[in-house]
Design a protein around this motif. Structure first.
Motif, PDB file in Angstrom:
ATOM      1  N   SER A   1     -35.278 -35.350  16.841  1.00 57.90           N
ATOM      2  CA  SER A   1     -34.825 -34.007  17.159  1.00 57.90           C
ATOM      3  C   SER A   1     -36.019 -33.132  17.514  1.00 57.90           C
ATOM      4  CB  SER A   1     -34.086 -33.414  15.951  1.00 57.90           C
ATOM      5  OG  SER A   1     -33.587 -32.126  16.243  1.00 57.90           O
TER       6      SER A   1
ATOM      7  N   THR B   1     -32.368 -26.664  20.757  1.00 55.58           N
ATOM      8  CA  THR B   1     -32.489 -27.834  19.894  1.00 55.58           C
ATOM      9  C   THR B   1     -31.934 -29.046  20.639  1.00 55.58           C
ATOM     10  OG1 THR B   1     -30.339 -27.402  18.859  1.00 55.58           O
ATOM     11  CG2 THR B   1     -32.300 -26.524  17.750  1.00 55.58           C
ATOM     12  N   THR B   2     -32.548 -30.171  20.425  1.00 58.54           N
ATOM     13  CA  THR B   2     -32.089 -31.417  21.045  1.00 58.54           C
ATOM     14  C   THR B   2     -32.082 -32.510  19.989  1.00 58.54           C
ATOM     15  OG1 THR B   2     -34.340 -31.954  21.741  1.00 58.54           O
ATOM     16  CG2 THR B   2     -32.947 -30.822  23.337  1.00 58.54           C
ATOM     17  N   TYR B   3     -31.225 -33.508  20.204  1.00 54.79           N
ATOM     18  CA  TYR B   3     -31.052 -34.575  19.216  1.00 54.79           C
ATOM     19  C   TYR B   3     -30.924 -35.930  19.895  1.00 54.79           C
ATOM     20  CZ  TYR B   3     -29.910 -30.697  16.130  1.00 54.79           C
ATOM     21  OH  TYR B   3     -29.956 -29.537  15.402  1.00 54.79           O
TER      22      TYR B   3
ATOM     23  N   LYS C   1     -27.085 -37.248  16.345  1.00 55.12           N
ATOM     24  CA  LYS C   1     -26.334 -36.106  16.849  1.00 55.12           C
ATOM     25  C   LYS C   1     -25.035 -35.937  16.071  1.00 55.12           C
ATOM     26  CE  LYS C   1     -26.769 -35.649  21.180  1.00 55.12           C
ATOM     27  NZ  LYS C   1     -26.672 -35.874  22.646  1.00 55.12           N
TER      28      LYS C   1
ATOM     29  N   THR D   1     -29.264 -31.557  11.589  1.00 53.17           N
ATOM     30  CA  THR D   1     -29.469 -30.237  12.182  1.00 53.17           C
ATOM     31  C   THR D   1     -30.897 -29.800  11.944  1.00 53.17           C
ATOM     32  OG1 THR D   1     -27.154 -29.626  11.755  1.00 53.17           O
ATOM     33  CG2 THR D   1     -28.699 -27.849  12.222  1.00 53.17           C
TER      34      THR D   1
ATOM     35  N   LEU E   1     -34.993 -30.158   8.474  1.00 53.45           N
ATOM     36  CA  LEU E   1     -34.051 -31.120   9.041  1.00 53.45           C
ATOM     37  C   LEU E   1     -32.971 -31.347   7.999  1.00 53.45           C
ATOM     38  CD1 LEU E   1     -33.498 -32.914  11.547  1.00 53.45           C
ATOM     39  CD2 LEU E   1     -34.488 -34.809  10.236  1.00 53.45           C
TER      40      LEU E   1
ATOM     41  N   CYS F   1     -38.761 -28.031  24.299  1.00 56.37           N
ATOM     42  CA  CYS F   1     -38.539 -29.338  23.710  1.00 56.37           C
ATOM     43  C   CYS F   1     -38.890 -30.481  24.655  1.00 56.37           C
ATOM     44  CB  CYS F   1     -37.085 -29.473  23.241  1.00 56.37           C
ATOM     45  SG  CYS F   1     -36.822 -28.727  21.635  1.00 56.37           S
TER      46      CYS F   1
ATOM     47  N   GLU G   1     -38.818 -34.961  24.538  1.00 58.99           N
ATOM     48  CA  GLU G   1     -38.437 -36.159  23.792  1.00 58.99           C
ATOM     49  C   GLU G   1     -39.504 -37.240  23.823  1.00 58.99           C
ATOM     50  OE1 GLU G   1     -33.722 -35.613  25.021  1.00 58.99           O
ATOM     51  OE2 GLU G   1     -34.624 -37.605  25.011  1.00 58.99           O
TER      52      GLU G   1
END
Length: 124
Positions: free
Chosen positions: A49, A58-60, A65, A69, A81, A104, A106
């Protein structure tokens, strides 16, 4: 030294919840996106995340997912987290790291200042 201190890990039963915390050491938190990662024994580090510098994005990863959170409180200099519906596959060492940008990302290669992590064991 620029790093993080993670806390909040422990033993939890399947289906349970934990909240992990990470605090920056040696740098200002509010200018960087922060990512959470985990590494299980024998496996590569997995990005989980990310939260942007002001918390607006926010990304997951698909693997977490809907169950995890990410959040941050720049005034308190903390990133969290919240993990729920934990499964045995979630067992790993969890760590946070600073992103290279305010937004963000990844890509694990764009993170630095890794902490030593906190162990999460999901077991009955």
């Amino acid at each position: 030294q620029v790093t993080f201190e993670e806390s909040g890990g422990g033993l939890v039963q399947p289906g349970g919840s934990l909240r992990l915390s990470c605090a920056p050491v040696g740098f200002m938190l509010e200018y960087s996106a922060i990512g959470w990662f985990r590494q299980a024994p024998g496996k590569e580090r997995e990005w989980l995340s990310c939260i942007s510098s002001r918390g607006g994005t926010t990304t997951y990863a698909d693997s977490v997912k809907g169950r995890f959170t990410i959040s941050r409180d720049n005034d308190k200099k903390m990133v969290y987290l919240q993990m729920s519906s934990l499964k045995s596959d979630d067992t790993a060492v969890y760590s946070c790291a600073r992103g290279a940008h305010s937004y963000c990302d990844e890509s694990t290669s764009n993170y630095s200042a890794w902490g030593q992590g906190t162990q999460v064991l999901v077991s009955s």
